[in-house]
Design a protein around this motif. Structure first.
Motif, mmCIF file in Angstrom:
data_model
loop_
_atom_site.group_PDB
_atom_site.id
_atom_site.type_symbol
_atom_site.label_atom_id
_atom_site.label_comp_id
_atom_site.label_asym_id
_atom_site.label_seq_id
_atom_site.Cartn_x
_atom_site.Cartn_y
_atom_site.Cartn_z
ATOM 1 N N SER A 35 24.574 19.614 -1.325
ATOM 2 C CA SER A 35 25.290 20.672 -0.594
ATOM 3 C C SER A 35 26.350 21.324 -1.468
ATOM 4 O O SER A 35 26.533 22.546 -1.425
ATOM 5 C CB SER A 35 25.926 20.112 0.675
ATOM 6 N N ALA A 36 27.047 20.530 -2.261
ATOM 7 C CA ALA A 36 28.078 21.082 -3.144
ATOM 8 C C ALA A 36 27.445 21.987 -4.198
ATOM 9 O O ALA A 36 27.967 23.071 -4.486
ATOM 10 C CB ALA A 36 28.867 19.954 -3.797
ATOM 11 N N VAL A 37 26.330 21.570 -4.763
ATOM 12 C CA VAL A 37 25.643 22.397 -5.763
ATOM 13 C C VAL A 37 25.185 23.710 -5.136
ATOM 14 O O VAL A 37 25.403 24.785 -5.690
ATOM 15 C CB VAL A 37 24.456 21.621 -6.400
ATOM 16 N N VAL A 38 24.562 23.641 -3.967
ATOM 17 C CA VAL A 38 24.078 24.853 -3.293
ATOM 18 C C VAL A 38 25.246 25.781 -2.989
ATOM 19 O O VAL A 38 25.168 26.993 -3.235
ATOM 20 C CB VAL A 38 23.305 24.500 -2.006
ATOM 21 N N SER A 39 26.329 25.247 -2.468
ATOM 22 C CA SER A 39 27.480 26.071 -2.121
ATOM 23 C C SER A 39 28.049 26.773 -3.354
ATOM 24 O O SER A 39 28.354 27.970 -3.309
ATOM 25 C CB SER A 39 28.556 25.197 -1.466
ATOM 26 N N LEU A 40 28.169 26.062 -4.453
ATOM 27 C CA LEU A 40 28.730 26.656 -5.675
ATOM 28 C C LEU A 40 27.790 27.690 -6.289
ATOM 29 O O LEU A 40 28.242 28.690 -6.845
ATOM 30 C CB LEU A 40 29.070 25.559 -6.686
ATOM 31 N N VAL A 41 26.492 27.478 -6.193
ATOM 32 C CA VAL A 41 25.535 28.470 -6.691
ATOM 33 C C VAL A 41 25.597 29.721 -5.831
ATOM 34 O O VAL A 41 25.620 30.845 -6.345
ATOM 35 C CB VAL A 41 24.098 27.890 -6.741
ATOM 36 N N GLU A 42 25.646 29.545 -4.510
ATOM 37 C CA GLU A 42 25.711 30.709 -3.618
ATOM 38 C C GLU A 42 26.978 31.520 -3.821
ATOM 39 O O GLU A 42 26.966 32.735 -3.666
ATOM 40 C CB GLU A 42 25.590 30.265 -2.160
ATOM 41 N N ARG A 43 28.069 30.865 -4.176
ATOM 42 C CA ARG A 43 29.332 31.578 -4.399
ATOM 43 C C ARG A 43 29.428 32.167 -5.796
ATOM 44 O O ARG A 43 30.387 32.874 -6.101
ATOM 45 C CB ARG A 43 30.503 30.629 -4.146
ATOM 46 N N GLY A 44 28.466 31.858 -6.673
ATOM 47 C CA GLY A 44 28.478 32.414 -8.024
ATOM 48 C C GLY A 44 29.313 31.642 -9.020
ATOM 49 O O GLY A 44 29.595 32.125 -10.110
ATOM 50 N N THR A 45 29.719 30.439 -8.675
ATOM 51 C CA THR A 45 30.483 29.608 -9.595
ATOM 52 C C THR A 45 29.563 28.903 -10.580
ATOM 53 O O THR A 45 29.930 28.650 -11.722
ATOM 54 C CB THR A 45 31.313 28.568 -8.806
ATOM 55 N N LEU A 46 28.353 28.570 -10.125
ATOM 56 C CA LEU A 46 27.338 27.945 -10.974
ATOM 57 C C LEU A 46 26.142 28.867 -11.078
ATOM 58 O O LEU A 46 25.819 29.590 -10.141
ATOM 59 C CB LEU A 46 26.865 26.617 -10.377
ATOM 60 N N SER A 47 25.464 28.771 -12.220
ATOM 61 C CA SER A 47 24.204 29.481 -12.419
ATOM 62 C C SER A 47 23.092 28.445 -12.406
ATOM 63 O O SER A 47 23.204 27.392 -13.038
ATOM 64 C CB SER A 47 24.237 30.189 -13.776
ATOM 65 N N LEU A 48 22.021 28.744 -11.687
ATOM 66 C CA LEU A 48 20.866 27.856 -11.612
ATOM 67 C C LEU A 48 19.681 28.571 -12.218
ATOM 68 O O LEU A 48 19.272 29.624 -11.752
ATOM 69 C CB LEU A 48 20.571 27.489 -10.157
ATOM 70 N N GLY A 49 19.140 28.004 -13.281
ATOM 71 C CA GLY A 49 17.970 28.587 -13.913
ATOM 72 C C GLY A 49 17.189 27.516 -14.644
ATOM 73 O O GLY A 49 17.767 26.692 -15.351
ATOM 74 N N ALA A 50 15.886 27.520 -14.482
ATOM 75 C CA ALA A 50 14.989 26.551 -15.136
ATOM 76 C C ALA A 50 15.461 25.121 -14.879
ATOM 77 O O ALA A 50 15.481 24.287 -15.773
ATOM 78 C CB ALA A 50 14.889 26.827 -16.627
ATOM 79 N N ALA A 51 15.867 24.840 -13.634
ATOM 80 C CA ALA A 51 16.296 23.510 -13.192
ATOM 81 C C ALA A 51 17.512 23.000 -13.956
ATOM 82 O O ALA A 51 17.714 21.803 -14.116
ATOM 83 C CB ALA A 51 15.150 22.508 -13.269
ATOM 84 N N ARG A 52 18.343 23.924 -14.439
ATOM 85 C CA ARG A 52 19.578 23.562 -15.130
ATOM 86 C C ARG A 52 20.750 24.296 -14.473
ATOM 87 O O ARG A 52 20.593 25.416 -13.994
ATOM 88 C CB ARG A 52 19.501 23.912 -16.608
#
Length: 194
Positions: A35-52
């Motif tokens: 949930s923390a990873v999803v929330s941070l990706v949705e807010r643009g704090t993390l980038s998710l690409g190629a499972a990284r």
């Protein structure tokens, strides 16, 4: 996604539950990390690409679990490594201990108590928590974090290397140069360097 959510009057006291506490009730430490990873990706704090995952935003989250995620991926890191590090972190353990002290989670196996299940059901029925908190990544809608930021499609880890190998195999000129001295058996497992 870390907004505070007030519990009903039937529950004891004025303590408030946040999305990560509900995630712990719904699916334990793994759900909290996801949930923390999803929330941070949705807010643009993390980038998710190629499972990284990679930190891209300047935001410094205030929630300890989100800070644990940021700390777990100082550079580009595989998603599963970040989730494992966070789920075993002291921040997630402290969150669970707090739920035990509120008698919403059992001490030993850390399963929700009757009051915890009731609180979770109430939050789910009123829509106070995102679907991914309750159901994990399966609760994500198509086009959200599954596609990454700005609707881009993510590529699985080994797909790029596989496509390159397929292209080399289909390219007649490149294939002839590589097959010199080979036994003529098509796709070999020999020491080609990718």
């Amino acid at each position: 996604m870390t907004r505070m959510i007030r519990r009903g009057a039937a529950d004891s006291g004025s303590d408030e539950l946040d999305a990560y506490q509900y995630a712990c009730l719904a699916g334990g430490s793994l759900r909290v990390a996801e949930s923390a990873v999803v929330s941070l990706v949705e807010r643009g704090t993390l980038s998710l690409g190629a499972a990284r995952l990679r930190v891209i935003g300047e935001e410094r989250p205030g929630h300890p679990v989100e800070l644990a995620v940021i700390t777990a991926c100082p550079r580009s890191k595989p998603v599963r490594e970040v989730i494992e590090a966070v789920r075993r972190s002291s921040e997630v353990d402290e969150l669970a201990r707090h739920l035990v002290s509120l008698r919403l989670l059992r001490r030993g196996r850390r399963k929700p108590t009757r009051a915890g299940r009731r609180s979770l059901t109430d939050a789910a029925s009123t829509g106070r928590v995102p679907a991914y908190v309750l159901h994990g990544p399966a609760g994500l809608s198509l086009g959200s974090t599954r596609r990454g930021p700005a609707g881009t499609h993510t590529v699985p880890d080994a797909l790029g290397r596989t496509l390159i190998r397929m292209g080399k195999a289909l390219d007649g000129d490149h294939g002839d140069a590589m097959d010199n001295g080979a036994d003529g058996g098509g796709f070999g497992g020999g020491g080609g360097g990718d």
